[in-house]
Scaffold this motif. Structure first.
Motif, PDB file in Angstrom:
ATOM      1  N   GLY A 145       1.007  -1.098  -0.073  1.00 44.77           N
ATOM      2  CA  GLY A 145      -0.012  -0.028   0.111  1.00 44.77           C
ATOM      3  C   GLY A 145       0.977   1.053   0.034  1.00 44.77           C
ATOM      4  O   GLY A 145       0.128   2.278   0.344  1.00 44.77           O
ATOM      5  N   PHE A 164      -5.429   2.769   7.397  1.00 47.54           N
ATOM      6  CA  PHE A 164      -5.068   1.704   6.873  1.00 47.54           C
ATOM      7  C   PHE A 164      -4.778   0.500   7.745  1.00 47.54           C
ATOM      8  O   PHE A 164      -5.343  -0.643   7.602  1.00 47.54           O
ATOM      9  N   ARG A 168      -6.820  -3.534   8.671  1.00 45.53           N
ATOM     10  CA  ARG A 168      -6.203  -4.468   8.473  1.00 45.53           C
ATOM     11  C   ARG A 168      -5.703  -5.202   9.730  1.00 45.53           C
ATOM     12  O   ARG A 168      -5.665  -6.662   9.689  1.00 45.53           O
ATOM     13  N   ASP A 183      -1.434  -5.345   1.892  1.00 46.54           N
ATOM     14  CA  ASP A 183      -2.576  -4.720   1.192  1.00 46.54           C
ATOM     15  C   ASP A 183      -3.049  -5.808   0.116  1.00 46.54           C
ATOM     16  O   ASP A 183      -2.114  -6.268  -0.678  1.00 46.54           O
ATOM     17  N   TYR A 186      -6.112  -2.778  -4.800  1.00 45.57           N
ATOM     18  CA  TYR A 186      -7.504  -2.145  -4.478  1.00 45.57           C
ATOM     19  C   TYR A 186      -8.220  -2.634  -5.595  1.00 45.57           C
ATOM     20  O   TYR A 186      -7.708  -3.346  -6.666  1.00 45.57           O
ATOM     21  N   SER A 220     -13.444  -4.705   5.644  1.00 43.15           N
ATOM     22  CA  SER A 220     -12.502  -4.846   4.574  1.00 43.15           C
ATOM     23  C   SER A 220     -12.234  -6.237   4.008  1.00 43.15           C
ATOM     24  O   SER A 220     -11.674  -7.092   4.372  1.00 43.15           O
ATOM     25  N   THR A 223      -9.209  -7.710   2.601  1.00 36.38           N
ATOM     26  CA  THR A 223      -8.223  -7.948   3.555  1.00 36.38           C
ATOM     27  C   THR A 223      -8.483  -9.483   4.213  1.00 36.38           C
ATOM     28  O   THR A 223      -7.904 -10.157   4.388  1.00 36.38           O
TER      29      THR A 223
END
Length: 318
Positions: A145, A164, A168, A183, A186, A220, A223
């Motif tokens: 990321g 961020f 996670r 990450d 996206y 997320s 994730t």
């Protein structure tokens, strides 16, 4: 079952963006990978009508080479009786879409799927080789990321690094992994049904949970996918970086414009671009909830901010 399909979970506000996405797929989908679009039941006819009309306008032969299926997102809920649909529709739309996208695998349509947000567009030709490493094993998007972390460290908004980690670290902890915080995004996300099934079998079901519960624990979805991949190893890992250039914030686009990074340049290393709909609001379908005065003032502020940002960059180069 197919090896790979393209999939977009969307709704009427993003209709025009979805049409642009479909047009870019029509142009660049050289292998005619099937494209599936799920929308709320009340939006099915709207999307079918607009996609048919606009795709025909941009084709010498209507819908040639374009295999697109629009369907009711309720079909996905029906594939998992453990989901509480009433509860699902009581949460905010962004979280609900995370559940819908992550549960698409249960339809049994494909072993793998590329999840495209409506604000994605392809900028160069593609086929299955861009997504499948070998046999029916997809590449895995794994990085750290740094692009968005560096951009926001320099130009804001503040606290993105904290956000961020907050999106996670709880999932890492839930699945008992320590070490580097990766990450797995996206958009577009490249997902294997085997990985989602491994999360269900090894974590959700033993804990009497469904994926809605997981998203409410930590919202997320990519994730959850990535940490399940790392933890349960349902498929071999063939890493790739992000497939699309993602402009999370408009200042990232402005900086690239100053430096001359147009789509023709980006296409050397990226399959597409994401112009994040959170700031690209002029692409919304339907009437705005804002007054004309408010919309004009927002446009003026945006223009002034853009001029100031580009000027500051140019001064910094001197």
């Amino acid at each position: 079952m197919q090896t790979l399909v393209l999939y977009c979970c969307t709704f009427r506000k993003d209709l025009l963006r979805t049409v642009k996405l479909a047009q870019s797929i029509r142009k660049h989908n050289k292998a005619n990978i099937p494209f599936y679009i799920s929308v709320p039941a009340n939006d099915v006819d709207l999307f079918k009508a607009h996609l048919g009309e606009h795709l025909e306008e941009h084709s010498e032969e209507p819908l040639k080479g374009m295999d697109v299926t629009v369907f009711d997102e309720g079909d996905i809920f029906a594939a998992n009786p453990k989901l509480n649909v009433e509860k699902l529709y009581s949460i905010r739309g962004g979280l609900r879409q995370q559940v819908i996208k992550s549960e698409f695998w249960r339809l049994g349509i494909s072993s793998n799927y590329l999840v495209l947000d409506s604000d994605c567009i392809f900028i160069r030709d593609f086929d299955e080789r861009d997504f499948i490493a070998q046999d029916d094993i997809p590449y895995s998007i794994i990085h750290e990321g740094r692009d968005v972390l560096q951009a926001t460290e320099r130009f804001g908004p503040k606290k993105i690094r904290q956000h961020f980690l907050a999106d996670r670290e709880p999932i890492k902890a839930a699945l008992n992994r320590t070490g580097v915080t990766y990450d797995y995004g996206y958009a577009p996300f490249l997902w294997s049904a085997k990985v989602w099934e491994s999360l269900d079998v090894n974590y959700l079901t033993p804990n009497k949970m469904n994926f809605l519960d997981a998203v409410l624990l930590c919202g997320s979805e990519f994730t959850w996918y990535g940490e399940s991949l790392m933890n349960f190893r349902a498929i071999p890992i063939f890493p790739r970086e992000q497939l699309f250039k993602h402009y999370h914030y408009e200042h990232q686009l402005w900086a690239d414009q100053v430096l001359g990074y147009q789509e023709t340049v980006l296409a050397h290393d990226y399959l597409g671009v994401v112009y994040q709909s959170n700031w690209e609001s002029w692409g919304d379908f339907g009437p705005s909830n804002k007054s004309i005065t408010s919309r004009v003032w927002r446009t003026v502020k945006r223009l002034l901010k853009k001029i100031q940002f580009k000027f500051s960059l140019l001064v910094g180069f001197v």
